[in-house]
Design a protein around this motif. Structure first.
Motif, PDB file in Angstrom:
ATOM      1  N   ARG A   9       4.751   7.563   3.832  1.00 21.64           N
ATOM      2  CA  ARG A   9       4.492   6.868   2.353  1.00 21.64           C
ATOM      3  C   ARG A   9       3.873   5.558   2.309  1.00 21.64           C
ATOM      4  O   ARG A   9       4.154   4.954   1.069  1.00 21.64           O
ATOM      5  CB  ARG A   9       5.823   7.159   1.380  1.00 21.64           C
ATOM      6  CG  ARG A   9       5.834   8.651   1.243  1.00 21.64           C
ATOM      7  CD  ARG A   9       7.232   8.768   0.295  1.00 21.64           C
ATOM      8  NE  ARG A   9       7.853  10.403   0.075  1.00 21.64           N
ATOM      9  CZ  ARG A   9       8.733  10.635  -0.523  1.00 21.64           C
ATOM     10  NH1 ARG A   9       9.440   9.583  -1.221  1.00 21.64           N
ATOM     11  NH2 ARG A   9       8.977  11.818  -0.698  1.00 21.64           N
ATOM     12  N   VAL A  10       3.761   5.055   3.200  1.00 22.66           N
ATOM     13  CA  VAL A  10       3.505   3.540   3.245  1.00 22.66           C
ATOM     14  C   VAL A  10       1.938   3.366   2.543  1.00 22.66           C
ATOM     15  O   VAL A  10       1.119   4.299   2.610  1.00 22.66           O
ATOM     16  CB  VAL A  10       3.381   2.724   4.670  1.00 22.66           C
ATOM     17  CG1 VAL A  10       4.706   2.911   5.178  1.00 22.66           C
ATOM     18  CG2 VAL A  10       2.448   3.581   5.544  1.00 22.66           C
ATOM     19  N   SER A  11       1.734   2.284   1.973  1.00 23.51           N
ATOM     20  CA  SER A  11       0.442   1.859   1.382  1.00 23.51           C
ATOM     21  C   SER A  11      -0.447   1.252   2.192  1.00 23.51           C
ATOM     22  O   SER A  11       0.096   0.665   3.194  1.00 23.51           O
ATOM     23  CB  SER A  11       0.937   0.856   0.258  1.00 23.51           C
ATOM     24  OG  SER A  11       1.533  -0.153   0.405  1.00 23.51           O
ATOM     25  N   VAL A  12      -1.761   1.300   2.206  1.00 18.69           N
ATOM     26  CA  VAL A  12      -2.665   0.788   2.755  1.00 18.69           C
ATOM     27  C   VAL A  12      -2.808  -0.912   2.685  1.00 18.69           C
ATOM     28  O   VAL A  12      -1.996  -1.462   1.491  1.00 18.69           O
ATOM     29  CB  VAL A  12      -4.072   1.122   2.777  1.00 18.69           C
ATOM     30  CG1 VAL A  12      -4.058   2.688   2.958  1.00 18.69           C
ATOM     31  CG2 VAL A  12      -4.586   0.929   1.281  1.00 18.69           C
ATOM     32  N   GLY A  13      -3.092  -1.950   3.765  1.00 20.29           N
ATOM     33  CA  GLY A  13      -3.161  -3.141   3.663  1.00 20.29           C
ATOM     34  C   GLY A  13      -2.541  -3.691   4.769  1.00 20.29           C
ATOM     35  O   GLY A  13      -2.526  -3.247   5.875  1.00 20.29           O
ATOM     36  N   THR A  14      -2.633  -5.201   4.574  1.00 21.38           N
ATOM     37  CA  THR A  14      -2.100  -5.974   5.782  1.00 21.38           C
ATOM     38  C   THR A  14      -0.664  -6.368   6.031  1.00 21.38           C
ATOM     39  O   THR A  14      -0.062  -6.671   4.828  1.00 21.38           O
ATOM     40  CB  THR A  14      -2.790  -7.475   5.447  1.00 21.38           C
ATOM     41  OG1 THR A  14      -4.385  -7.057   5.589  1.00 21.38           O
ATOM     42  CG2 THR A  14      -2.745  -8.244   6.865  1.00 21.38           C
TER      43      THR A  14
END
Length: 260
Positions: free
Chosen positions: A190-195
């Motif tokens: 369930r993690v979101s995209v990004g740095t």
């Protein structure tokens, strides 16, 4: 005069050397099993393994208990709104809320023992080590409610923990040698995209002696990435296409399952 200047230099030279010399006698070198994570349609989570080597000055003695290590993975910061429902005339409605600015969207901690046993609370709070030490800045225009913002911060942490987005493993660091360690940390689906940032803190008898940080990139791949980019860059067209697709699917389903 020259003797006076020479005497002053002799007195301040040790101080200058202390100021210009290295701040700590140790440093930690990190290696990560993967610096990128690609999210596809069948992505169910993945594991990230962190390897570390602590380089110690030969003139510094290691404490009797050895080093303590804490590894933290933080997701991209987000603004979060936490609401509290109350029952009014038999109906549950949102009455109070708090808006928190730039809080981690993901937080995973791994250590060789509980952080409270590693260092004092001041050091843990300064480096946001531990779920209870995550900073929750409150927006100035947030609705003011009786009580402290701690209640809303606890609710946010609880919701994140229920979705496996906030976690702590106080037995997750394995020492291969007194100065070489590794840890395997879970990245859920369930993690979101990004740095994301990967930070490692090294403690010796409660004192922070080394720190290093690396970057982890999580992004969508394949068709998911194309749809994601299209929805962000062409929001209006994406909305129209989604409505037309829903209408077509409804019409087609009616035709296929229509009873004669």
């Amino acid at each position: 005069m020259s003797r006076l200047i020479a005497s002053i230099l002799v007195l301040i030279m040790p101080v200058l050397l202390m100021l210009t010399g290295p701040a700590v006698a140790e440093r930690v070198v990190l290696a990560v099993s993967s610096e990128t994570v690609s999210i596809t349609s069948n992505f169910s989570g993945t594991d990230i393994t962190i390897f570390g080597s602590i380089e110690r000055d030969q003139g510094v003695d290691l404490g009797e208990e050895g080093y303590d290590v804490v590894a933290v993975i933080k997701g991209p910061p987000v603004d979060a709104v936490t609401r509290k429902k109350e029952r009014v005339f038999g109906v549950w409605i949102n009455r109070n809320e708090r808006t928190f600015l730039s809080v981690p969207s993901f937080y995973a901690l791994s250590s060789n023992r509980p952080p409270d046993d590693i260092a004092q609370s001041q050091a843990l709070q300064a480096n946001q080590i531990g779920l209870e030490n995550i900073i929750f800045p409150v927006a100035t225009d947030s609705i003011q409610v009786p009580g402290k913002a701690t209640e809303f911060a606890l609710a946010y942490r609880r919701l994140k923990a229920n979705n496996d987005l906030f976690s702590m493993n106080v037995d997750g660091i394995d020492f291969l040698t007194p100065t070489i360690f590794k840890s395997t940390m879970r990245i859920p689906a369930r993690v979101s995209v990004g740095t994301y940032s990967i930070e490692v803190f090294v403690f010796d008898e409660g004192a922070l002696v080394a720190h290093d940080e690396q970057t982890l990139w999580i992004s969508k791949a394949g068709l998911e990435q194309l749809i994601y980019d299209f929805s962000r860059e062409r929001g209006m067209l994406f909305g129209v296409f989604a409505v037309l697709l829903a209408v077509f699917v409804g019409w087609f389903g009616g035709v296929v399952f229509r009873r004669e």
